[in-house]
Write a protein that holds these residues in place. Structure first.
Motif, short mmCIF file in Angstrom:
data_model
loop_
_atom_site.label_atom_id
_atom_site.label_comp_id
_atom_site.label_asym_id
_atom_site.label_seq_id
_atom_site.Cartn_x
_atom_site.Cartn_y
_atom_site.Cartn_z
N CYS A 10 0.84 -1.21 0.00
CA CYS A 10 0.00 0.00 0.00
C CYS A 10 0.86 1.25 0.00
CB CYS A 10 -0.93 0.00 1.21
SG CYS A 10 -2.28 -1.18 1.09
N LYS A 11 1.91 1.23 0.78
CA LYS A 11 2.81 2.38 0.84
C LYS A 11 3.50 2.60 -0.50
CE LYS A 11 6.57 4.34 3.52
NZ LYS A 11 7.50 4.15 4.64
N GLU A 12 3.96 1.51 -1.12
CA GLU A 12 4.64 1.60 -2.40
C GLU A 12 3.70 2.12 -3.50
OE1 GLU A 12 6.54 -1.54 -5.50
OE2 GLU A 12 7.21 -1.73 -3.42
N LEU A 13 2.43 1.74 -3.44
CA LEU A 13 1.46 2.16 -4.45
C LEU A 13 0.74 3.45 -4.09
CD1 LEU A 13 -0.11 -1.32 -5.27
CD2 LEU A 13 1.65 -0.08 -6.57
N SER A 14 1.06 4.00 -2.94
CA SER A 14 0.45 5.24 -2.45
C SER A 14 -1.07 5.15 -2.36
CB SER A 14 0.85 6.43 -3.33
OG SER A 14 2.23 6.60 -3.35
N ILE A 15 -1.54 4.05 -1.78
CA ILE A 15 -2.96 3.89 -1.55
C ILE A 15 -3.18 3.68 -0.05
CG2 ILE A 15 -3.47 3.00 -3.85
CD1 ILE A 15 -3.49 0.22 -2.72
N PRO A 16 -4.37 3.99 0.45
CA PRO A 16 -4.61 3.84 1.89
C PRO A 16 -4.51 2.38 2.31
CG PRO A 16 -6.52 4.82 0.79
CD PRO A 16 -5.51 4.52 -0.26
N PRO A 17 -3.93 2.11 3.47
CA PRO A 17 -3.86 0.73 3.95
C PRO A 17 -5.24 0.20 4.28
CG PRO A 17 -3.07 2.23 5.63
CD PRO A 17 -3.35 3.05 4.41
N SER A 18 -5.41 -1.10 4.11
CA SER A 18 -6.72 -1.70 4.39
C SER A 18 -6.74 -2.25 5.81
CB SER A 18 -7.01 -2.81 3.39
OG SER A 18 -6.05 -3.83 3.48
N GLN A 19 -7.93 -2.39 6.33
CA GLN A 19 -8.14 -2.92 7.67
C GLN A 19 -8.74 -4.32 7.57
OE1 GLN A 19 -7.15 -1.24 10.44
NE2 GLN A 19 -6.33 0.24 8.99
N MET A 20 -8.48 -5.13 8.58
CA MET A 20 -9.04 -6.47 8.61
C MET A 20 -10.54 -6.39 8.88
SD MET A 20 -8.02 -9.78 10.96
CE MET A 20 -6.29 -9.60 10.66
N ASN A 21 -11.34 -7.17 8.12
CA ASN A 21 -12.78 -7.17 8.34
C ASN A 21 -13.18 -8.29 9.30
OD1 ASN A 21 -12.87 -9.59 6.85
ND2 ASN A 21 -13.68 -8.62 5.02
#
Length: 134
Positions: A10-21
């Motif tokens: 996520c950091k490398e792609l500059s997208i928000p990190p996801s949370q566990m559902n």
């Protein structure tokens, strides 16, 4: 393991990190309309994504076509095409039950997403096309 690998991606792609559902899966939004679910197998990772809603017509032809694609993973890159529990969507699933480093994880996710996009495009007009089986 998965939390760290996914966080780095996520950091490398500059997208928000996801949370566990609630199902202990991480939802990873690749694009606005493309999302995959990742589950930590400890060791390894399971990846799943929806291809398209299961077409109502020509189901026998469709399933025969998909069985050939699933044969030895030849048309799916080692993934499997199936249906969700409610039999509403065709899905693509990949199990990687072993330890992996970041580069292998990243490459596996990229390959999975490419196959998911390919099958979405390939099956999008299945109801209206008859030449897909030839």
């Amino acid at each position: 393991m998965l939390r760290e690998l996914l966080g780095r991606l996520c950091k490398e792609l500059s997208i928000p990190p996801s949370q566990m559902n609630e199902h202990k899966e991480f939802r990873f939004r690749v694009t606005k309309d493309l999302e995959i679910h990742l589950r930590d197998l400890e060791p390894g990772v399971a990846i799943k994504g929806q291809i398209i809603p299961c077409p109502a017509g020509k189901r026998e032809d469709l399933f025969a076509y998909l069985m050939r694609a699933n044969l030895l993973g030849q048309g799916t890159g080692g993934s499997r095409i199936g249906m969700d529990a409610e039999e509403k969507f065709l899905t693509l699933s990949l199990g990687l039950p072993y330890e992996m480093d970041y580069q292998l994880f990243k490459d596996s996710v990229e390959d999975f997403v490419n196959y998911l996009v390919y099958w979405r495009d390939n099956l999008a007009n299945f109801d209206s096309e008859t030449t897909i089986l030839s």
